[in-house]
Design a protein around this motif. Structure first.
Motif, mmCIF file in Angstrom:
data_model
loop_
_atom_site.group_PDB
_atom_site.id
_atom_site.type_symbol
_atom_site.label_atom_id
_atom_site.label_comp_id
_atom_site.label_asym_id
_atom_site.label_seq_id
_atom_site.Cartn_x
_atom_site.Cartn_y
_atom_site.Cartn_z
ATOM 1 N N PRO A 29 0.804 -1.223 0.000
ATOM 2 C CA PRO A 29 0.000 0.000 0.000
ATOM 3 C C PRO A 29 0.840 1.277 0.000
ATOM 4 N N ALA A 30 1.865 1.327 0.835
ATOM 5 C CA ALA A 30 2.714 2.523 0.872
ATOM 6 C C ALA A 30 3.440 2.714 -0.452
ATOM 7 N N GLY A 31 3.902 1.607 -1.050
ATOM 8 C CA GLY A 31 4.620 1.700 -2.316
ATOM 9 C C GLY A 31 3.746 2.214 -3.440
ATOM 10 N N LEU A 32 2.494 1.762 -3.483
ATOM 11 C CA LEU A 32 1.589 2.221 -4.536
ATOM 12 C C LEU A 32 1.200 3.678 -4.327
ATOM 13 N N ARG A 33 0.990 4.070 -3.087
ATOM 14 C CA ARG A 33 0.701 5.484 -2.836
ATOM 15 C C ARG A 33 1.889 6.355 -3.233
ATOM 16 N N LEU A 276 -6.613 -5.647 -5.061
ATOM 17 C CA LEU A 276 -5.360 -5.630 -5.808
ATOM 18 C C LEU A 276 -4.269 -5.927 -4.797
ATOM 19 N N VAL A 277 -3.612 -7.079 -4.921
ATOM 20 C CA VAL A 277 -2.737 -7.541 -3.846
ATOM 21 C C VAL A 277 -1.381 -8.024 -4.354
ATOM 22 N N GLU A 278 -0.503 -8.247 -3.372
ATOM 23 C CA GLU A 278 0.810 -8.874 -3.539
ATOM 24 C C GLU A 278 1.837 -7.995 -4.256
ATOM 25 N N PHE A 279 1.667 -6.658 -4.178
ATOM 26 C CA PHE A 279 2.716 -5.784 -4.685
ATOM 27 C C PHE A 279 3.833 -5.713 -3.659
ATOM 28 N N ALA A 280 5.021 -6.172 -4.041
ATOM 29 C CA ALA A 280 6.205 -6.132 -3.184
ATOM 30 C C ALA A 280 7.130 -5.052 -3.727
ATOM 31 N N ALA A 281 7.003 -3.856 -3.184
ATOM 32 C CA ALA A 281 7.700 -2.694 -3.734
ATOM 33 C C ALA A 281 9.209 -2.894 -3.771
ATOM 34 N N GLY A 282 9.744 -3.595 -2.780
ATOM 35 C CA GLY A 282 11.184 -3.801 -2.721
ATOM 36 C C GLY A 282 11.726 -4.689 -3.816
ATOM 37 N N HIS A 283 10.852 -5.440 -4.488
ATOM 38 C CA HIS A 283 11.269 -6.329 -5.569
ATOM 39 C C HIS A 283 11.034 -5.714 -6.949
ATOM 40 N N ASP A 284 10.388 -4.557 -6.982
ATOM 41 C CA ASP A 284 10.059 -3.959 -8.273
ATOM 42 C C ASP A 284 11.318 -3.441 -8.960
ATOM 43 N N GLU A 286 12.440 -0.613 -11.940
ATOM 44 C CA GLU A 286 12.090 0.513 -12.813
ATOM 45 C C GLU A 286 10.608 0.888 -12.724
ATOM 46 N N GLY A 287 10.003 0.582 -11.595
ATOM 47 C CA GLY A 287 8.602 0.938 -11.395
ATOM 48 C C GLY A 287 7.625 0.184 -12.260
ATOM 49 N N ARG A 288 8.055 -0.965 -12.830
ATOM 50 C CA ARG A 288 7.201 -1.661 -13.795
ATOM 51 C C ARG A 288 5.915 -2.198 -13.165
ATOM 52 N N THR A 289 6.033 -2.780 -11.989
ATOM 53 C CA THR A 289 4.857 -3.384 -11.363
ATOM 54 C C THR A 289 3.891 -2.318 -10.881
ATOM 55 N N ALA A 290 4.424 -1.253 -10.293
ATOM 56 C CA ALA A 290 3.559 -0.153 -9.852
ATOM 57 C C ALA A 290 2.834 0.464 -11.044
ATOM 58 N N SER A 291 3.536 0.613 -12.173
ATOM 59 C CA SER A 291 2.914 1.157 -13.374
ATOM 60 C C SER A 291 1.825 0.234 -13.887
ATOM 61 N N ALA A 292 2.075 -1.079 -13.855
ATOM 62 C CA ALA A 292 1.057 -2.036 -14.302
ATOM 63 C C ALA A 292 -0.181 -1.951 -13.419
ATOM 64 N N ALA A 293 0.031 -1.869 -12.107
ATOM 65 C CA ALA A 293 -1.098 -1.762 -11.183
ATOM 66 C C ALA A 293 -1.925 -0.521 -11.471
ATOM 67 N N GLU A 294 -1.243 0.571 -11.716
ATOM 68 C CA GLU A 294 -1.924 1.828 -12.028
ATOM 69 C C GLU A 294 -2.748 1.695 -13.301
ATOM 70 N N ARG A 295 -2.161 1.124 -14.342
ATOM 71 C CA ARG A 295 -2.874 0.996 -15.610
ATOM 72 C C ARG A 295 -4.097 0.093 -15.475
ATOM 73 N N LEU A 296 -3.967 -0.980 -14.716
ATOM 74 C CA LEU A 296 -5.089 -1.889 -14.534
ATOM 75 C C LEU A 296 -6.235 -1.207 -13.797
ATOM 76 N N LEU A 297 -5.924 -0.504 -12.724
ATOM 77 C CA LEU A 297 -6.983 0.117 -11.929
ATOM 78 C C LEU A 297 -7.600 1.325 -12.626
ATOM 79 N N THR A 298 -6.777 2.147 -13.243
ATOM 80 C CA THR A 298 -7.356 3.306 -13.931
ATOM 81 C C THR A 298 -8.224 2.867 -15.108
ATOM 82 N N GLY A 299 -7.787 1.836 -15.816
ATOM 83 C CA GLY A 299 -8.606 1.324 -16.911
ATOM 84 C C GLY A 299 -9.934 0.787 -16.416
ATOM 85 N N PHE A 300 -9.899 0.071 -15.302
ATOM 86 C CA PHE A 300 -11.133 -0.480 -14.725
ATOM 87 C C PHE A 300 -12.091 0.638 -14.330
ATOM 88 N N ILE A 301 -11.589 1.616 -13.581
ATOM 89 C CA ILE A 301 -12.458 2.689 -13.094
ATOM 90 C C ILE A 301 -12.990 3.534 -14.252
#
Length: 319
Positions: A29-33, A276-284, A286-301
């Motif tokens: 959660p902190a990483g995505l914020r 939306l779960v299992e984002f491990a910010a420390g393993h990301d 170049e921000g690829r996973t955070a970007s994917a999460a953003e694209r998935l959620l913004t597209g859904f909404i």
């Protein structure tokens, strides 16, 4: 809390990895914020940050069932249940942001109770590399993040079953899973005994994720609809797309297919809550996973609100 009846989204953070201690999902959660997720969501919908729930740390004990952190998982899931339930009661759409996937039991408990109170059928669409359909008896690892789907269907540890106001929270026939590719032997037997519909990656590649999701939505609509909960584990994506997860498994979904599926779900009008779960910010990387999460959620909404997100191509050009 936003006013009752508003078309709004309440984001509930659950910063823990008690379901798989040390996997890194507690920082999700902190990483995505920090990556700007809330700002981007606010560009496509009315979004409120409901803050983080809290719960106990794992004390190192192993339950008599052989599983770790059962009591801690049940406590965290209870906190998620209550916060998600508040969003639903106020007329909002809850987005539970994990944290590990055991937490889905809490959001499913809230959504199932909400559906029952409204006299509506309840369905779950589960996107994951793992079916999470183990019981304490079949789990090789003893990690509770491998149990929530089975527990929701009434199979599992009494402490976890008690998270819901009733059990089962979900009929196995109303659970459908996509992107599966890492299944334990006992878990596969559990899935088959319960007659769960699950799509492993060979079938997903052959038929296409959008086609499978479209068929699932059509079946639900034909049966009269209801409240549909989406539980999306980022490890369903291929690690090349989403390296920042706790348990990566090669051979997963590509991002364009996942985006199309999420936009189809949003546009369907059937979805009432989401994880939306299992984002491990420390393993990301170049921000690829955070970007994917953003694209998935913004597209859904955007799709759910009937809006066109300018960052994405029109759905009819890519479906």
């Amino acid at each position: 809390m936003m006013r009752k009846g508003a078309n709004w989204y309440g984001v509930v953070g659950a910063p823990t990895d008690v379901g798989h201690v040390g996997c890194g999902a507690a920082a999700g959660p902190a990483g995505l914020r920090a990556a700007g997720l809330m700002r981007r969501l606010g560009q496509v919908g009315l979004v409120a940050d409901m803050g983080d729930v809290a719960g106990p740390a794992y004390d190192g004990a192993v339950d008599v069932s052989g599983c770790r952190s059962v009591a801690e998982t049940a406590s965290w899931c209870g906190a998620v249940r209550d916060r998600v339930g508040r969003v639903l009661a106020a007329g909002g759409f809850p987005i539970m942001m994990g944290g590990d996937h055991s937490l889905a039991l809490g959001s499913i408990a809230a959504a199932s109770a909400h559906a029952r109170a409204q006299g509506r059928a309840f369905h779950v669409l589960w996107f994951d590399a793992h079916p999470d359909f183990n019981t304490p008896e079949t789990s090789p690892s003893g990690n509770t993040h491998g149990l929530p789907a089975a527990t929701a269907c009434g199979l599992g540890h009494p402490l976890m079953l008690s998270v819901g106001a009733f059990t089962p929270l979900l009929l196995p026939a109303h659970l459908e899973q996509f992107g599966i590719r890492d299944v334990d032997p006992g878990e596969r037997a559990n899935l088959r005994a319960a007659s769960v519909r699950f799509h492993e990656m060979p079938a997903v590649r052959a038929q296409g994720l959008p086609a499978l999701v479209g068929a699932a939505l059509a079946r639900i609509a034909a049966a009269g609809g209801g409240h549909v909960h989406v539980s999306f584990d980022l490890d369903v994506l291929d690690p090349a797309v989403a390296p920042g997860v706790g348990t990566p498994v090669p051979g997963g979904l590509d991002l364009p297919s996942a985006e199309i599926a999420m936009r189809m779900l949003g546009a369907s009008g059937l979805i009432g809550s989401l994880d939306l779960v299992e984002f491990a910010a420390g393993h990301d990387r170049e921000g690829r996973t955070a970007s994917a999460a953003e694209r998935l959620l913004t597209g859904f909404i955007a799709a759910r609100n009937g809006r066109r997100d300018p960052a994405m191509a029109p759905l009819d050009r890519v479906a």
